[in-house]
Design an enzyme around this catalytic site. Structure first.
Site, PDB file in Angstrom:
ATOM      1  N   LYS A  16       0.832  -1.213   0.000  1.00 13.07           N
ATOM      2  CA  LYS A  16       0.000   0.000   0.000  1.00 13.07           C
ATOM      3  C   LYS A  16       0.865   1.260   0.000  1.00 13.07           C
ATOM      4  CE  LYS A  16      -1.993  -1.493   3.809  1.00 13.07           C
ATOM      5  NZ  LYS A  16      -1.521  -2.871   3.862  1.00 13.07           N
ATOM      6  N   HIS A  41       4.556   0.416   6.980  1.00 16.03           N
ATOM      7  CA  HIS A  41       4.409   0.875   5.601  1.00 16.03           C
ATOM      8  C   HIS A  41       5.764   1.304   5.040  1.00 16.03           C
ATOM      9  CE1 HIS A  41      -0.185   1.756   6.104  1.00 16.03           C
ATOM     10  NE2 HIS A  41       0.133   0.493   6.261  1.00 16.03           N
TER      11      HIS A  41
HETATM   12  P1  GDP Z   1       2.102  -2.206   3.188  1.00 18.55           P
HETATM   13  O1  GDP Z   1       1.940  -2.500   4.637  1.00 18.55           O
HETATM   14  O2  GDP Z   1       0.939  -2.670   2.374  1.00 18.55           O
HETATM   15  O3  GDP Z   1       2.447  -0.772   2.905  1.00 18.55           O
HETATM   16  O4  GDP Z   1       3.326  -3.097   2.701  1.00 18.55           O
HETATM   17  P2  GDP Z   1       4.727  -3.312   3.461  1.00 18.55           P
HETATM   18  O5  GDP Z   1       5.541  -2.099   3.307  1.00 18.55           O
HETATM   19  O6  GDP Z   1       4.518  -3.831   4.843  1.00 18.55           O
HETATM   20  O7  GDP Z   1       5.300  -4.554   2.663  1.00 18.55           O
HETATM   21  C1  GDP Z   1       5.511  -4.512   1.281  1.00 18.55           C
HETATM   22  C2  GDP Z   1       6.972  -4.842   1.008  1.00 18.55           C
HETATM   23  O8  GDP Z   1       7.149  -5.106  -0.362  1.00 18.55           O
HETATM   24  C3  GDP Z   1       7.906  -3.680   1.324  1.00 18.55           C
HETATM   25  O9  GDP Z   1       9.152  -4.204   1.708  1.00 18.55           O
HETATM   26  C4  GDP Z   1       8.027  -2.960  -0.026  1.00 18.55           C
HETATM   27  O10 GDP Z   1       9.252  -2.243  -0.170  1.00 18.55           O
HETATM   28  C5  GDP Z   1       7.990  -4.131  -0.973  1.00 18.55           C
HETATM   29  N1  GDP Z   1       7.398  -3.875  -2.297  1.00 18.55           N
HETATM   30  C6  GDP Z   1       6.349  -3.068  -2.616  1.00 18.55           C
HETATM   31  N2  GDP Z   1       6.049  -3.197  -3.932  1.00 18.55           N
HETATM   32  C7  GDP Z   1       6.926  -4.100  -4.430  1.00 18.55           C
HETATM   33  C8  GDP Z   1       7.108  -4.691  -5.731  1.00 18.55           C
HETATM   34  O11 GDP Z   1       6.386  -4.430  -6.681  1.00 18.55           O
HETATM   35  N3  GDP Z   1       8.109  -5.612  -5.854  1.00 18.55           N
HETATM   36  C9  GDP Z   1       8.911  -5.968  -4.806  1.00 18.55           C
HETATM   37  N4  GDP Z   1       9.870  -6.877  -5.026  1.00 18.55           N
HETATM   38  N5  GDP Z   1       8.770  -5.431  -3.581  1.00 18.55           N
HETATM   39  C10 GDP Z   1       7.775  -4.528  -3.404  1.00 18.55           C
HETATM   40  P1  IMO Z   2      -0.072  -3.129   7.286  1.00 21.89           P
HETATM   41  O1  IMO Z   2      -0.774  -1.795   7.344  1.00 21.89           O
HETATM   42  C1  IMO Z   2      -0.096  -7.378   8.263  1.00 21.89           C
HETATM   43  C2  IMO Z   2      -2.152  -8.532  11.960  1.00 21.89           C
HETATM   44  C3  IMO Z   2      -1.305  -9.099  13.093  1.00 21.89           C
HETATM   45  C4  IMO Z   2      -2.298 -10.048  13.729  1.00 21.89           C
HETATM   46  C5  IMO Z   2      -3.623  -9.285  13.598  1.00 21.89           C
HETATM   47  C6  IMO Z   2      -4.016  -8.520  14.855  1.00 21.89           C
HETATM   48  O2  IMO Z   2       1.403  -3.039   7.345  1.00 21.89           O
HETATM   49  O3  IMO Z   2      -0.585  -3.945   6.135  1.00 21.89           O
HETATM   50  P2  IMO Z   2      -3.110  -6.277  15.947  1.00 21.89           P
HETATM   51  O4  IMO Z   2      -1.736  -5.906  16.427  1.00 21.89           O
HETATM   52  O5  IMO Z   2      -3.639  -5.397  14.882  1.00 21.89           O
HETATM   53  O6  IMO Z   2      -4.073  -6.440  17.067  1.00 21.89           O
HETATM   54  O7  IMO Z   2      -2.922  -7.749  15.322  1.00 21.89           O
HETATM   55  O8  IMO Z   2      -3.448  -8.383  12.532  1.00 21.89           O
HETATM   56  N1  IMO Z   2      -1.725  -7.202  11.452  1.00 21.89           N
HETATM   57  C7  IMO Z   2      -1.120  -7.016  10.282  1.00 21.89           C
HETATM   58  N2  IMO Z   2      -0.666  -7.900   9.364  1.00 21.89           N
HETATM   59  N3  IMO Z   2       0.020  -6.048   8.033  1.00 21.89           N
HETATM   60  C8  IMO Z   2      -0.454  -5.157   8.919  1.00 21.89           C
HETATM   61  O9  IMO Z   2      -0.495  -3.829   8.680  1.00 21.89           O
HETATM   62  C9  IMO Z   2      -1.009  -5.616  10.135  1.00 21.89           C
HETATM   63  N4  IMO Z   2      -1.527  -5.019  11.212  1.00 21.89           N
HETATM   64  C10 IMO Z   2      -1.976  -5.997  12.014  1.00 21.89           C
HETATM   65  O10 IMO Z   2      -0.171  -9.750  12.601  1.00 21.89           O
HETATM   66  O11 IMO Z   2      -2.410 -11.204  12.951  1.00 21.89           O
HETATM   67 MG    MG Z   3       2.944  -3.583   6.150  1.00 25.30          MG
END
Ligand code: GDP
Ligand code: IMO
Ligand code: MG
Length: 430
Positions: A16, A41
């Site tokens: 995201k 994020h």
């Molecule tokens: P969010 O919580 O949805 O914002 O996602 P996170 O940041 O927790 O996890 C997504 C991971 O994938 C991060 O390490 C990003 O840098 C990485 N990422 C996002 N888009 C891409 C992509 O298109 N390809 C690859 N290889 N990594 C990506």
């Molecule tokens: P983003 O925004 C992935 C999961 C936790 C657990 C459940 C409840 O980075 O996508 P909590 O601490 O919210 O009470 O935990 O939700 N969880 C996530 N998993 N990405 C997240 O956020 C999460 N935020 C909470 O691992 O299973």
């Molecule tokens: Mg995340």
């Protein structure tokens, strides 16, 4: 750009933040509307990596206004840590970062309670991030919470905090057999410093957002978590404690639904989950490990390895329904570069019967058998691809098949790497 809500369509971590950062250039105000520091994020731009838990992901674009709105449970310590890191990196947040006075505070006793409850549950624990999210939302609903605006009146804050502290101590220690190992007066002293630093950021953010809307500024709403962690629609009880779907952008920021033009669903090209709970397409084999390594699938908040599996179209179809998704951003396509065969779950079987829909009652999900079809991999890097047509034929076929299985919702973006530049824009928002 039209006003858009960004939501995760699976179990979070779909990428995201990468899409939010990419779209921030064309937006004016970026608004986090639910969740708390459980979110992790990640944004990678110009070779620099940022991981945000509390501050909206649009912040690294220096001219944009960012808002942490009322639906968020606000962790002030984490927030200040992140702005300190931004300042060290030369990014100023003054007069462009605001926190709603109505947002509920996550306090040290919430984190202790989260930990104690989890420990007491043994094998049936949720696997939370232990960031105090559940207890903070529970206090909000039971009307015992403290809000960001309460920091204005320090005497009132201290009085209410002290009362809650004593109640929580009893609950944590006597009911859950945990410990609230902090001293009340020391904690209040520490919080006073945090409070003084917080005051300039506190605002009536729903008014701020409405004024921006009236001035036809482009609003970008940043969702956290994903549809299957939604408190109502997710795989309960293995969910988070807020509504993560697009409708939450309205209640969580104080704007009416008429202000939303688009809902952008972030869809990972395969599926991951952190924490416990059902996961129909999970791969407990070599391929699962291969996805984890290729995708760097380790939690941004807790560092836990993410569980990995094939793409589950049944889930994403449900996400499209409950979020009203108008555009899809498909992420992490590059993670599939090294597979000879890629599987897609087209539907489930329950007791021998074909099932196209995700079961509404979450305990039924334990019993579904995913049914797959296979697609050939493309076995090459996607680095040089600038448009959909540049993708290898097998990658194009994979994307088209996913779309077909997902009600043919048009794609906005295909992401082929973590960096801001590694993004194919299929068709800009009108
Ligand atoms: P969010 O919580 O949805 O914002 O996602 P996170 O940041 O927790 O996890 C997504 C991971 O994938 C991060 O390490 C990003 O840098 C990485 N990422 C996002 N888009 C891409 C992509 O298109 N390809 C690859 N290889 N990594 C990506
Ligand atoms: P983003 O925004 C992935 C999961 C936790 C657990 C459940 C409840 O980075 O996508 P909590 O601490 O919210 O009470 O935990 O939700 N969880 C996530 N998993 N990405 C997240 O956020 C999460 N935020 C909470 O691992 O299973
Ligand atoms: Mg995340």
């Amino acid at each position: 750009m039209p006003n858009a809500v960004i939501v995760g369509t699976q179990w979070g971590d779909e990428g995201k933040a990468k899409v939010i950062d990419y779209l921030t250039e064309r937006s004016d105000v970026i608004i986090r509307f639910q969740g708390g520091a459980n979110a992790g994020h990640t944004v990678i731009a110009e070779g620099k990596k940022f991981v945000f838990h509390m501050v909206p992901s649009g912040i690294i674009n220096p001219n944009k206004v960012c808002v942490v709105a009322n639906g968020v449970v606000f962790d002030a310590q984490q927030f200040l840590l992140e702005i300190d890191e931004l300042k060290t990196g030369g990014l100023s947040v003054e007069n462009r970062l605001y926190v709603s006075d109505l947002a509920h505070l996550v306090l040290p006793y919430h984190k202790a309670q989260d930990q104690a409850v989890e420990s007491s549950m043994g094998k049936s624990k949720i696997g939370t991030t232990c960031r105090g999210i559940g207890p903070a939302y529970a206090d909000k609903a039971s009307r015992t919470g403290l809000r960001v605006g309460d920091l204005h009146d320090w005497d009132y804050f201290c009085e209410k905090f002290s009362k809650n502290f004593e109640n929580k101590k009893q609950i944590i220690e006597q009911i859950y057999n945990g410990t609230l190992d902090i001293d009340l007066n020391t904690t209040l002293k520490e919080f006073k410093v945090i409070r003084d630093r917080m005051l300039p950021f506190i605002a009536d953010t729903s008014h701020l957002i409405f004024e921006a809307y009236r001035q036809k500024k482009a609003l970008l709403f940043e969702g956290a978590q994903g549809a299957f962690l939604d408190l109502d629609h997710g795989t309960y009880p293995f969910v988070t404690s807020s509504n993560t779907i697009s409708g939450s952008a309205c209640s969580g920021s104080g704007i009416g639904p008429g202000a939303i033009d688009h809902v952008i669903g972030i869809v990972k090209s395969y599926t991951t989950r952190v924490g416990n709970g059902p996961f129909p397409t999970e791969l407990n084999c070599e391929n699962g490990e291969k996805l984890r390594v290729a995708g760097g699938e380790f939690g941004s908040t807790t560092g836990r390895p993410r569980r990995c599996g094939w793409f589950d179209s049944v889930m994403v179809r449900k996400s499209i329904q409950i979020n009203g998704i108008t555009r899809i951003a498909l992420t992490k396509l590059d993670v599939l570069n090294d597979f000879d065969e890629i599987k897609i779950c087209t539907h489930y079987e329950i007791n021998g019967t074909k099932c196209q829909q995700f079961p509404s009652y979450s305990r039924d999900i334990e019993n579904v058998i995913p049914v797959y079809e296979s697609m050939p991999g493309w076995r090459c890097e996607l680095g040089g691809c600038k448009s959909f047509d540049d993708l290898p034929d097998n990658a194009k076929a994979y994307v088209r098949r996913l779309q077909q299985l997902c009600y043919d919702v048009p794609a906005l973006i295909i992401s082929i790497g973590p960096d801001r530049n590694e993004t194919i824009e299929v068709e800009p928002l009108q």
